[in-house]
Design a protein around this motif. Sequence first.
Motif, mmCIF file in Angstrom:
data_model
loop_
_atom_site.group_PDB
_atom_site.id
_atom_site.type_symbol
_atom_site.label_atom_id
_atom_site.label_comp_id
_atom_site.label_asym_id
_atom_site.label_seq_id
_atom_site.Cartn_x
_atom_site.Cartn_y
_atom_site.Cartn_z
ATOM 1 N N ALA A 87 7.342 5.991 -6.205
ATOM 2 C CA ALA A 87 6.022 6.458 -6.623
ATOM 3 C C ALA A 87 5.052 5.287 -6.765
ATOM 4 O O ALA A 87 3.905 5.361 -6.308
ATOM 5 C CB ALA A 87 6.137 7.211 -7.946
ATOM 6 N N ARG A 88 5.499 4.201 -7.373
ATOM 7 C CA ARG A 88 4.622 3.047 -7.557
ATOM 8 C C ARG A 88 4.247 2.402 -6.237
ATOM 9 O O ARG A 88 3.126 1.879 -6.069
ATOM 10 C CB ARG A 88 5.315 2.019 -8.453
ATOM 11 N N ALA A 89 5.150 2.444 -5.264
ATOM 12 C CA ALA A 89 4.902 1.813 -3.969
ATOM 13 C C ALA A 89 3.732 2.450 -3.228
ATOM 14 O O ALA A 89 3.188 1.850 -2.295
ATOM 15 C CB ALA A 89 6.159 1.878 -3.103
ATOM 16 N N GLN A 90 3.309 3.634 -3.650
ATOM 17 C CA GLN A 90 2.207 4.296 -2.968
ATOM 18 C C GLN A 90 0.881 3.550 -3.137
ATOM 19 O O GLN A 90 -0.045 3.761 -2.351
ATOM 20 C CB GLN A 90 2.075 5.741 -3.447
ATOM 21 N N ARG A 91 0.801 2.671 -4.110
ATOM 22 C CA ARG A 91 -0.416 1.869 -4.242
ATOM 23 C C ARG A 91 -0.581 0.909 -3.073
ATOM 24 O O ARG A 91 -1.694 0.446 -2.777
ATOM 25 C CB ARG A 91 -0.393 1.083 -5.554
ATOM 26 N N ALA A 92 0.522 0.616 -2.382
ATOM 27 C CA ALA A 92 0.481 -0.296 -1.241
ATOM 28 C C ALA A 92 0.253 0.422 0.084
ATOM 29 O O ALA A 92 0.165 -0.229 1.132
ATOM 30 C CB ALA A 92 1.783 -1.104 -1.169
ATOM 31 N N ALA A 114 -4.716 6.183 1.797
ATOM 32 C CA ALA A 114 -5.054 6.184 0.371
ATOM 33 C C ALA A 114 -5.158 7.607 -0.165
ATOM 34 O O ALA A 114 -5.025 7.825 -1.379
ATOM 35 C CB ALA A 114 -6.372 5.446 0.145
ATOM 36 N N ALA A 115 -5.388 8.575 0.727
ATOM 37 C CA ALA A 115 -5.478 9.967 0.286
ATOM 38 C C ALA A 115 -4.138 10.497 -0.207
ATOM 39 O O ALA A 115 -4.091 11.399 -1.051
ATOM 40 C CB ALA A 115 -6.000 10.840 1.429
ATOM 41 N N ILE A 116 -3.035 9.938 0.305
ATOM 42 C CA ILE A 116 -1.714 10.466 -0.041
ATOM 43 C C ILE A 116 -1.397 10.308 -1.533
ATOM 44 O O ILE A 116 -1.032 11.293 -2.193
ATOM 45 C CB ILE A 116 -0.630 9.814 0.841
ATOM 46 N N PRO A 117 -1.495 9.101 -2.125
ATOM 47 C CA PRO A 117 -1.214 9.002 -3.562
ATOM 48 C C PRO A 117 -2.189 9.800 -4.431
ATOM 49 O O PRO A 117 -1.818 10.256 -5.512
ATOM 50 C CB PRO A 117 -1.314 7.497 -3.847
ATOM 51 N N VAL A 118 -3.411 9.986 -3.961
ATOM 52 C CA VAL A 118 -4.367 10.797 -4.728
ATOM 53 C C VAL A 118 -3.883 12.238 -4.802
ATOM 54 O O VAL A 118 -3.870 12.854 -5.884
ATOM 55 C CB VAL A 118 -5.770 10.730 -4.097
ATOM 56 N N THR A 163 -1.878 4.299 -10.245
ATOM 57 C CA THR A 163 -1.412 3.958 -8.894
ATOM 58 C C THR A 163 -2.360 4.506 -7.847
ATOM 59 O O THR A 163 -2.731 3.816 -6.884
ATOM 60 C CB THR A 163 0.003 4.515 -8.670
ATOM 61 N N ALA A 164 -2.767 5.768 -8.010
ATOM 62 C CA ALA A 164 -3.699 6.378 -7.067
ATOM 63 C C ALA A 164 -5.049 5.671 -7.089
ATOM 64 O O ALA A 164 -5.658 5.429 -6.040
ATOM 65 C CB ALA A 164 -3.874 7.860 -7.401
ATOM 66 N N VAL A 165 -5.513 5.324 -8.282
ATOM 67 C CA VAL A 165 -6.797 4.623 -8.402
ATOM 68 C C VAL A 165 -6.725 3.260 -7.723
ATOM 69 O O VAL A 165 -7.659 2.841 -7.029
ATOM 70 C CB VAL A 165 -7.199 4.477 -9.886
ATOM 71 N N ALA A 200 -4.835 2.408 -5.204
ATOM 72 C CA ALA A 200 -4.866 2.637 -3.759
ATOM 73 C C ALA A 200 -6.281 2.906 -3.271
ATOM 74 O O ALA A 200 -6.708 2.382 -2.232
ATOM 75 C CB ALA A 200 -3.949 3.808 -3.390
ATOM 76 N N VAL A 201 -7.028 3.700 -4.015
ATOM 77 C CA VAL A 201 -8.408 4.024 -3.630
ATOM 78 C C VAL A 201 -9.289 2.779 -3.683
ATOM 79 O O VAL A 201 -10.111 2.546 -2.777
ATOM 80 C CB VAL A 201 -8.972 5.129 -4.542
ATOM 81 N N VAL A 202 -9.139 1.981 -4.715
ATOM 82 C CA VAL A 202 -9.949 0.761 -4.854
ATOM 83 C C VAL A 202 -9.651 -0.203 -3.704
ATOM 84 O O VAL A 202 -10.567 -0.786 -3.109
ATOM 85 C CB VAL A 202 -9.682 0.085 -6.214
ATOM 86 N N ILE A 203 -8.372 -0.374 -3.382
ATOM 87 C CA ILE A 203 -8.001 -1.251 -2.263
ATOM 88 C C ILE A 203 -8.604 -0.740 -0.965
ATOM 89 O O ILE A 203 -9.180 -1.497 -0.171
ATOM 90 C CB ILE A 203 -6.472 -1.351 -2.143
ATOM 91 N N ALA A 204 -8.489 0.560 -0.734
ATOM 92 C CA ALA A 204 -8.995 1.148 0.502
ATOM 93 C C ALA A 204 -10.512 1.014 0.601
ATOM 94 O O ALA A 204 -11.049 0.665 1.659
ATOM 95 C CB ALA A 204 -8.589 2.616 0.580
#
Length: 262
Positions: A44-49, A163-167, A191-193, A195-199
């Motif tokens: 689950a945490r890996a989804q930020r990457a 990035a949409a996937i973890p959201v 984690t979702a946030v 991913a979104v910020v990185i994207a």
Amino acid sequence: MRDDHRSTVIDQLRDWIDDLRLATALLTRVPMPHPGGARPEGLARAQRAFPLVGAVIGLAVGLADRAMLGMGIPPLCSAALALGAGAALTGALHEDGLADLGDGFGGGRDRAAKLEIMRDSRLGTYGAVVLLVSFAARWSALASLPIAAVVPSLVVAHVLARAAIPVLAANMPFARDDGLGKSAGRPELATAVTAVVIAAAIALLCLPAKAALLVVVVTAAAALAVAMLAWRQIGGVTGDVFGAAEQVAETAILVALAARFS
């Protein structure tokens, strides 16, 4: 105090390296050793990457397209071959999800039937049609992009779409108690946030500000549309829904950028 801070930084760096390795193993065919975080919470945490892995995939597809254009291959041919190379790199993971969703939602009479059809690995008429439409839209959009916009557009498309996937995973209920989507776990909102910020940051680095804002909005609209459809059809998300959301968002981004830059 300094030693404690240094130790914390090192631990966080190791966590990110583990997440990148695991996200790469999940999203591509690149062989990766299983990191120590390959537990439900680690998955689950890996989804930020996911956006970072998406950036590498988009870069690889873009460079392949540019290389073929540089060899004099016509844009339509190079775009098709580059998209095929991208599918080979990812094992057509998300394309498979889109096809399963098309077959399930199009052919199932009720929720149980839709979920059962989505488990079937065989390709049906609805799945074939949605795959054809998705590929044709991405193919024509990529071929129409100015050559200078090819690589940044592909990087941004793959970054934002993943990035949409973890959201979705963080905010939607799971439609079944097993499967790839469920086994990856529910990421925390942070984690979702992340991913979104990185994207969004990568989009701003690759594109003019107005174009970056446009594709962020397009991504949100595409992901929301798939989420609402999944909610109405099966009451939640599955791994196939995640794959479909990625494909719909990627297609919508490339079409939007083609319309803006062409």
